[in-house]
Motif scaffolding. Structure first.
Motif, mmCIF file in Angstrom:
data_model
loop_
_atom_site.group_PDB
_atom_site.id
_atom_site.type_symbol
_atom_site.label_atom_id
_atom_site.label_comp_id
_atom_site.label_asym_id
_atom_site.label_seq_id
_atom_site.Cartn_x
_atom_site.Cartn_y
_atom_site.Cartn_z
ATOM 1 N N GLU A 99 3.719 -8.981 8.673
ATOM 2 C CA GLU A 99 2.310 -8.835 7.645
ATOM 3 C C GLU A 99 1.593 -7.779 7.889
ATOM 4 O O GLU A 99 1.159 -7.332 6.840
ATOM 5 C CB GLU A 99 1.549 -10.183 8.303
ATOM 6 N N ALA A 100 1.697 -7.057 8.941
ATOM 7 C CA ALA A 100 0.690 -5.835 9.186
ATOM 8 C C ALA A 100 1.342 -4.882 8.276
ATOM 9 O O ALA A 100 0.603 -4.127 7.517
ATOM 10 C CB ALA A 100 0.678 -5.496 10.534
ATOM 11 N N PHE A 101 2.507 -4.709 8.378
ATOM 12 C CA PHE A 101 3.212 -3.728 7.416
ATOM 13 C C PHE A 101 2.930 -3.986 5.986
ATOM 14 O O PHE A 101 2.700 -3.016 5.346
ATOM 15 C CB PHE A 101 4.885 -3.802 7.725
ATOM 16 N N LEU A 102 2.784 -5.275 5.732
ATOM 17 C CA LEU A 102 2.887 -5.405 4.083
ATOM 18 C C LEU A 102 1.360 -5.128 3.803
ATOM 19 O O LEU A 102 0.976 -5.083 2.643
ATOM 20 C CB LEU A 102 3.159 -6.998 3.795
ATOM 21 N N SER A 103 0.321 -4.847 4.555
ATOM 22 C CA SER A 103 -1.035 -4.746 4.335
ATOM 23 C C SER A 103 -1.721 -3.699 4.943
ATOM 24 O O SER A 103 -2.866 -3.359 4.441
ATOM 25 C CB SER A 103 -1.800 -5.990 4.390
ATOM 26 N N ASP A 104 -1.016 -2.883 5.731
ATOM 27 C CA ASP A 104 -1.478 -1.710 6.338
ATOM 28 C C ASP A 104 -2.079 -0.755 5.485
ATOM 29 O O ASP A 104 -1.139 -0.002 4.541
ATOM 30 C CB ASP A 104 -0.559 -0.977 7.147
ATOM 31 N N PRO A 105 -3.257 -0.436 5.203
ATOM 32 C CA PRO A 105 -3.900 0.635 4.227
ATOM 33 C C PRO A 105 -3.200 1.711 4.266
ATOM 34 O O PRO A 105 -3.191 2.816 3.250
ATOM 35 C CB PRO A 105 -5.415 0.761 4.801
ATOM 36 N N LYS A 106 -2.556 2.549 5.597
ATOM 37 C CA LYS A 106 -1.950 3.777 5.522
ATOM 38 C C LYS A 106 -0.827 3.866 4.794
ATOM 39 O O LYS A 106 -0.385 4.776 4.349
ATOM 40 C CB LYS A 106 -1.829 4.108 7.032
ATOM 41 N N PHE A 107 -0.138 2.685 4.155
ATOM 42 C CA PHE A 107 1.074 2.801 3.461
ATOM 43 C C PHE A 107 0.664 2.393 2.064
ATOM 44 O O PHE A 107 1.505 2.239 1.159
ATOM 45 C CB PHE A 107 2.130 1.626 3.840
#
Lengths: 278, 374
Positions: free
Chosen positions: B363-371
């Motif tokens: 989930e973090a990958f899907l919402s991490d602002p750095k991406f």
């Protein structure tokens, strides 16, 4: 680097001292049949149905250019690097000028091969190979030197360059493509590639005097055996034209004019695209 | 950790007394447990400035000639950088024959796209969507100079390019754009799923009972899933800084069988399109399974809507298409991987496998602002 420059210089100088060199300019004359090729105009009587087309692109790479003497001796033309069209013996013939519907091209054009050859007075033929030699064909497109920096000729999916690009717009569909290049290649940019089908076409024209003759390049000949109006059905044919990939149904008829056989290394019938003109 | 502190400290020291920009700190990977350092080509080293520039370009529709399409159009972060469509449409309307691939852990792939054995770096791959003629995607070739000039003329990009290549008089080139995009994509690393927390983090609550049973089945000789979906990234396509890539691996999983030689639908022959060898019909690269639950629809042509359908397909040892232009029994495809064969799975087994695949969602990958978009 220095050594290479020196040996190149020697190469250039050596024959000059021996026999005397002369500059040779081979002039190419792009056409649709009898009409001079131009972007932004229509050409009639194209292909098996006599269709009307507007050109979108027309560019050709050639290399290993040589003159042939009356006795049959083949004399390589020493190609001068010019940072734009000629490099390491490879020359880009660029017939489109970016105008009209020629969106994939650019304003610059080149209809010549410029080089030097010993000053013999009995040159009666010319020979060249259509395409990019294997050792240059798989360079990284983003960094390769001119004339390999022509983005419209990058063939990224196939890991090489389009040797010939002739795209036209018939009245029935927006594009009909001809992209010729090496196929069934294995390898990678770092290690180099080997290709099962090089699709390099050797062209030999006799009765050619470099001083008075030009070399006619007939786009209509490439399209002569196909129906450019035919819209692919998505099953037996997935795209309009030939992009040289396995099973592409228009390819046999579009490679034959260059003397090539589709999906074969054997030579085909005599080429019909290039001819000597006054 | 210590090293990170030291670097921060050094940056602070550099910044304050002379009041000038510090030389950029060496790139540090923030890798999840179990992940090796990714392979990075020597001529395109990582830097924070390039990654930041690449992120901007990735989300910028001005990269397409007609300014309608960015990389992110087909690669949405919330869908693990896929687009939710069976197959997308290019900027000028060409139908793209294959499903948009996830960019999850794309740095670790040994080859790129669905079936191309020749694209071994992200730098090479980027030229395909940018410059392909048919199907046309971004269509940069319609006026490369004009597209590059859009970035060169934009004050924000002038700063970003200058920060990425401070020594470079004219960094506004296709090569630099490609390098920035590649650097950004190499940071798209996902390794914080429930599965990771369960396996590496010792968090026994991170996977449900069902997901744990599914995991056992996935890695068993009954399921046989792990032979192809292998290693840290659940794919045979793998390389890292320390491992040379093996020969590229492509597999036929019995989706179609149009004739006696195992043909796939036209325009989607897989590896065959590159080799011309009929035995390569229908062979595609093994995709990662990380974040697979958010990347529907599935398969190279997006022809399966749900993970349950995918599991049923593998349990049946392939797919039979009864009628229509693609009719044929994929189960009998002569090129099919021998590991794809009929296997007895109960409804509970199937639900467990789906639960396991869902535990690979980060989930973090899907919402991490750095991406995300700048």
């Amino acid at each position: 680097m220095k050594l290479r420059a020196l040996s190149l210089l020697l190469l250039l100088l050596a024959p000059a001292c021996a026999a005397g060199d002369r500059e040779v300019t081979l002039r190419f004359d792009p056409r649709f049949g009898s009409e001079p090729f131009a972007c932004g105009r229509d050409f009639a009587g194209i292909g098996t149905t006599g269709a009307s087309v507007t050109p979108l692109d027309f560019r050709v790479y050639v290399h290993e250019v040589a003159l042939v003497r009356a006795g049959g001796e083949r004399v390589p033309l020493v190609i001068a690097d010019d940072d734009t069209w000629q490099h390491d013996g490879l020359v880009l013939l660029d017939f489109e000028d970016g105008s009209g519907a020629c969106m994939t091209g650019s304003p610059g054009t080149n209809k010549e091969v410029r080089g030097t050859a010993p000053d013999h007075d009995d040159y009666t033929g010319v020979e060249f190979i259509v395409g990019v030699p294997d050792e240059q064909n798989h360079l990284d497109g983003a960094t390769a030197p001119a004339p390999l920096n022509a983005q419209g000729l990058w063939w990224s999916w196939a890991g090489g360059y389009k040797y010939v690009r002739l795209d036209v717009r018939p009245t029935t569909q927006t594009e009909f493509f001809y992209h010729l290049g090496a196929t069934a290649c294995a390898g990678d940019v770092a290690q180099g590639f080997t290709c099962q089908y090089d699709n390099l076409a050797t062209v030999r024209l006799d009765g050619f005097d470099p001083d008075s003759n030009t070399i006619k390049v007939d786009a209509a000949a490439i399209l002569a055996g196909v129906d450019v109006d035919k819209i692919p059905d998505g099953m037996s044919d997935t795209l309009p034209g030939c992009m040289a990939f396995p099973g592409d149904p228009e390819c046999p008829a579009m490679m034959a004019p260059l003397g090539l056989r589709f999906e074969s290394d054997e030579a085909g019938a005599a080429q019909t695209v290039f001819s000597v003109a006054d | 950790m210590r090293r990170v502190v030291a670097v921060c400290f050094a940056m602070l020291l550099g910044a304050c007394p002379e009041d000038q920009a510090p030389a950029e700190a060496p790139w540090e990977w923030q890798l999840p447990p179990g992940f090796p350092e990714p392979f990075v080509p020597e001529d395109d080293p990582m830097s924070a400035a390039k990654v930041e520039l690449g992120r901007h370009i990735f989300y910028d529709e001005r990269l397409s000639y007609n300014e309608t399409m960015a990389c992110a159009t087909c690669h949405e972060q919330a869908r693990a950088f896929t687009d939710g469509k069976p197959t997308p449409i290019g900027s000028t309307g060409h139908a793209i024959p294959r499903n948009s691939m996830s960019l999850t852990n794309v740095a670790f792939q040994s080859v790129y796209t669905w079936a191309n054995p020749k694209l071994s770096t992200l730098e090479e791959q980027a030229l395909v969507p940018m410059f392909a003629d048919f199907p046309l995607e971004l269509g940069v070739q319609q006026d490369t100079d004009a597209v590059v000039r859009r970035f060169a003329d934009d004050p924000e990009y002038q700063e970003l390019f200058a920060a990425a290549w401070p020594e470079d008089d004219d960094p506004f080139t296709v090569e630099r754009i490609v390098q920035a995009l590649s650097s950004f994509q190499r940071t798209l690393i996902s390794g914080d799923s429930g599965y990771d927390r369960f396996i590496y983090g010792g968090d026994t609550t991170a996977m449900s009972e069902s997901a744990q049973r599914g995991m056992a089945l996935f890695f068993s000789e009954t399921g046989e899933c792990y032979h192809c979906h292998a290693g840290a990234n659940f794919s045979t396509s793998f390389r890292s800084a320390g491992t040379e890539p093996g020969p590229p691996d492509f597999q036929n999983n019995g989706l179609y069988n149009l004739d006696e030689s195992g043909a796939y639908p036209p325009g989607n022959g897989g590896l065959y399109e590159f080799t011309g060898d009929p035995r390569d019909q229908g062979k595609f690269r093994v995709p990662t399974l990380r974040n697979i639950a958010v990347t529907a629809p599935y398969m190279h042509d997006g022809s399966m809507a749900t993970l349950a359908e995918v599991i049923d397909h593998y349990a049946a040892g392939g797919r039979e298409t009864v009628d229509g232009p693609f009719a044929g029994d994929g189960r009998q495809n002569p090129n099919k991987s021998p590991l794809v064969r009929q296997v007895e799975l109960s409804p509970q087994d199937r639900a467990d496998l789906v639960a396991f695949l869902e535990s690979l969602t980060d989930e973090a990958f899907l919402s991490d602002p750095k991406f995300g978009p700048p």
